[in-house]
Design an enzyme around this catalytic site. Structure first.
Site, PDB file in Angstrom:
ATOM      1  N   GLY A  26       0.828  -1.199   0.000  1.00 22.78           N
ATOM      2  CA  GLY A  26       0.000   0.000   0.000  1.00 22.78           C
ATOM      3  C   GLY A  26       0.857   1.242   0.000  1.00 22.78           C
ATOM      4  O   GLY A  26       1.937   1.278  -0.602  1.00 22.78           O
ATOM      5  N   SER A  27       0.406   2.277   0.707  1.00 21.26           N
ATOM      6  CA  SER A  27       1.105   3.558   0.718  1.00 21.26           C
ATOM      7  C   SER A  27       2.554   3.414   1.171  1.00 21.26           C
ATOM      8  O   SER A  27       3.484   3.806   0.468  1.00 21.26           O
ATOM      9  CB  SER A  27       0.364   4.537   1.632  1.00 21.26           C
ATOM     10  OG  SER A  27       1.078   5.751   1.757  1.00 21.26           O
ATOM     11  N   SER A  51      -4.461 -10.552  -4.469  1.00 26.49           N
ATOM     12  CA  SER A  51      -4.569  -9.141  -4.095  1.00 26.49           C
ATOM     13  C   SER A  51      -4.342  -8.250  -5.310  1.00 26.49           C
ATOM     14  O   SER A  51      -3.460  -8.505  -6.140  1.00 26.49           O
ATOM     15  CB  SER A  51      -3.535  -8.796  -3.023  1.00 26.49           C
ATOM     16  OG  SER A  51      -3.424  -7.402  -2.863  1.00 26.49           O
ATOM     17  N   THR A  84      -4.391  -3.304  12.653  1.00 25.89           N
ATOM     18  CA  THR A  84      -5.315  -4.287  13.214  1.00 25.89           C
ATOM     19  C   THR A  84      -5.264  -5.635  12.502  1.00 25.89           C
ATOM     20  O   THR A  84      -5.867  -6.600  12.977  1.00 25.89           O
ATOM     21  CB  THR A  84      -6.752  -3.745  13.174  1.00 25.89           C
ATOM     22  OG1 THR A  84      -7.060  -3.292  11.850  1.00 25.89           O
ATOM     23  CG2 THR A  84      -6.919  -2.585  14.152  1.00 25.89           C
ATOM     24  N   HIS A 112       5.558   1.176  12.579  1.00 30.19           N
ATOM     25  CA  HIS A 112       4.774   1.748  13.667  1.00 30.19           C
ATOM     26  C   HIS A 112       4.811   0.747  14.805  1.00 30.19           C
ATOM     27  O   HIS A 112       4.704  -0.465  14.582  1.00 30.19           O
ATOM     28  CB  HIS A 112       3.335   2.000  13.206  1.00 30.19           C
ATOM     29  CG  HIS A 112       2.436   2.634  14.227  1.00 30.19           C
ATOM     30  ND1 HIS A 112       2.884   3.534  15.164  1.00 30.19           N
ATOM     31  CD2 HIS A 112       1.103   2.484  14.465  1.00 30.19           C
ATOM     32  CE1 HIS A 112       1.873   3.932  15.915  1.00 30.19           C
ATOM     33  NE2 HIS A 112       0.781   3.291  15.521  1.00 30.19           N
ATOM     34  N   GLU A 231     -11.901  30.227   3.855  1.00 30.80           N
ATOM     35  CA  GLU A 231     -11.279  30.776   5.057  1.00 30.80           C
ATOM     36  C   GLU A 231     -10.859  29.703   6.053  1.00 30.80           C
ATOM     37  O   GLU A 231      -9.843  29.861   6.745  1.00 30.80           O
ATOM     38  CB  GLU A 231     -12.233  31.760   5.742  1.00 30.80           C
ATOM     39  CG  GLU A 231     -12.521  33.020   4.931  1.00 30.80           C
ATOM     40  CD  GLU A 231     -11.268  33.839   4.648  1.00 30.80           C
ATOM     41  OE1 GLU A 231     -10.290  33.741   5.432  1.00 30.80           O
ATOM     42  OE2 GLU A 231     -11.257  34.565   3.634  1.00 30.80           O
TER      43      GLU A 231
END
Length: 344
Positions: A26-27, A51, A84, A112, A231
């Site tokens: 993935g990323s 996949s 997860t 991570h 804004e």
């Protein structure tokens, strides 16, 4: 003071001497695999059979196999599946090829610290465990590397791993391009807790809520939604870019004196005692593991709350206004996701 390492502190030959597997494409997965390959490392990608990511990896010229096949083949395995999903992936397909090996035979890496810190994955002492966490989304990790630069990163080694693992982790970080910008030595607990807190209190949760609250305040007061969007959301990038380059001081130097004065007198009114107390509670829930337990349970029971929140967010009034305005600005290269929040 933080300990920071650069290219001069890393030995690329260490990771080049290893067979490296990447779980997920993935990323982050695509960035790790491609950066490592382009740094002269032998890399293979592990994904679920069938996949859609497998085709993308093969199209990029990367060898692809099942997670189990790659786990058996590699010396070093970087796990980049969703947080997860990692515990089941480790238990079913990685552990049989890592546990029971001689000490130092296999090294397990993460970007991570979630699963190691919260002990949903507990490799035996014979498995060396390290962390290389680039501080940017995967596409920026890849882009900056291809441009000859790199994004900063964090590194850590699990307590009890062999002393030489730190040098291997630094070598991996160098192959990723992270040591071009500098990597900070940390721990699994510090990386996990600060990362989750930053996402919740500032980068995602805090920023999203602040933008939407500001937008709705102006709309409720009778101002045009389009003006409120500009804004409260559109111009935010301009301000963040200034902070990114020179910190808060440069942002304040660059904006008008009126805007700078508004910064000083209004910030503490918006982010007051109640908000700061909420931040402390968020951090406490992260430190205790309460947030992790809640998130894991949400995934184990079908993610109903998560999916409902995703749908509600995608259909918020500010999103409809923004989609219309972004179509008027093709130079932004606008991207829209499906109403249910899935990726394009």
């Amino acid at each position: 003071m933080a300990t920071i390492y650069y290219d001069r502190d890393a030995d690329l030959s260490l990771i080049r001497a290893k067979k490296v597997g990447i779980v997920g494409y993935g990323s982050q997965g695509h960035a790790h695999a491609l950066n490592l390959r382009d740094s002269g490392v032998e890399v293979r990608v592990g994904v679920h059979p069938g996949s859609r990511r497998a085709g993308a990896a093969r199209a990029a010229g990367l060898p692809v196999g099942s997670v189990e096949e790659i786990a058996a083949w590699c010396d070093v395995l970087m796990v980049l599946a969703p947080d997860t999903a990692q515990a089941k992936i480790y238990r079913d397909w990685i552990a049989p090829h890592f546990e029971g090996k001689a000490p130092g035979a296999k090294t397990l890496l993460f970007a991570h610290g979630f699963n190691i810190h919260y002990k949903t994955i507990e490799p035996p002492a014979s498995v060396d465990v390290g962390l290389i966490a680039p501080k940017a989304p995967g596409h920026r990790v890849r882009e900056t590397y291809a441009e000859g630069g790199g994004v900063p990163g964090l590194i850590a080694v699990r307590e009890g791993s062999r002393p030489e693992v730190k040098a291997l982790v630094l070598s991996y970080a160098a192959a990723m391009g992270n040591t071009r910008a500098g990597v900070i030595e940390t721990t699994f607990s510090e990386e996990t807790e600060t990362d989750l807190f930053g996402e919740q209190a500032v980068l995602c949760g805090g920023a999203s809520a602040l933008i939407q609250a500001g937008f709705q305040t102006l709309v409720d007061a009778g101002y045009q939604p389009e003006v409120a969007y500009f804004e409260c959301l559109h111009e935010l990038k301009l301000i963040v870019d200034l902070m990114y380059r020179g910190g808060l001081k440069y942002m304040r130097f660059s904006v008008s004196d009126t805007a700078e004065w508004g910064d000083y007198v209004a910030g503490d009114k918006v982010i007051g005692a109640e908000s700061k107390a909420a931040m402390k509670q968020l951090l406490a829930d992260i430190q205790s593991g309460a947030f992790a337990r809640e998130w894991i349970a949400e995934n184990e029971t079908g993610r109903a709350k998560f999916l409902a929140a995703r749908r509600a967010g995608a259909n918020a009034p500010i999103e409809a206004v923004g989609a219309k305005l972004r179509k008027m600005m093709p130079f932004l290269d606008p991207i829209e996701v499906d109403p249910d929040g899935s990726q394009p």
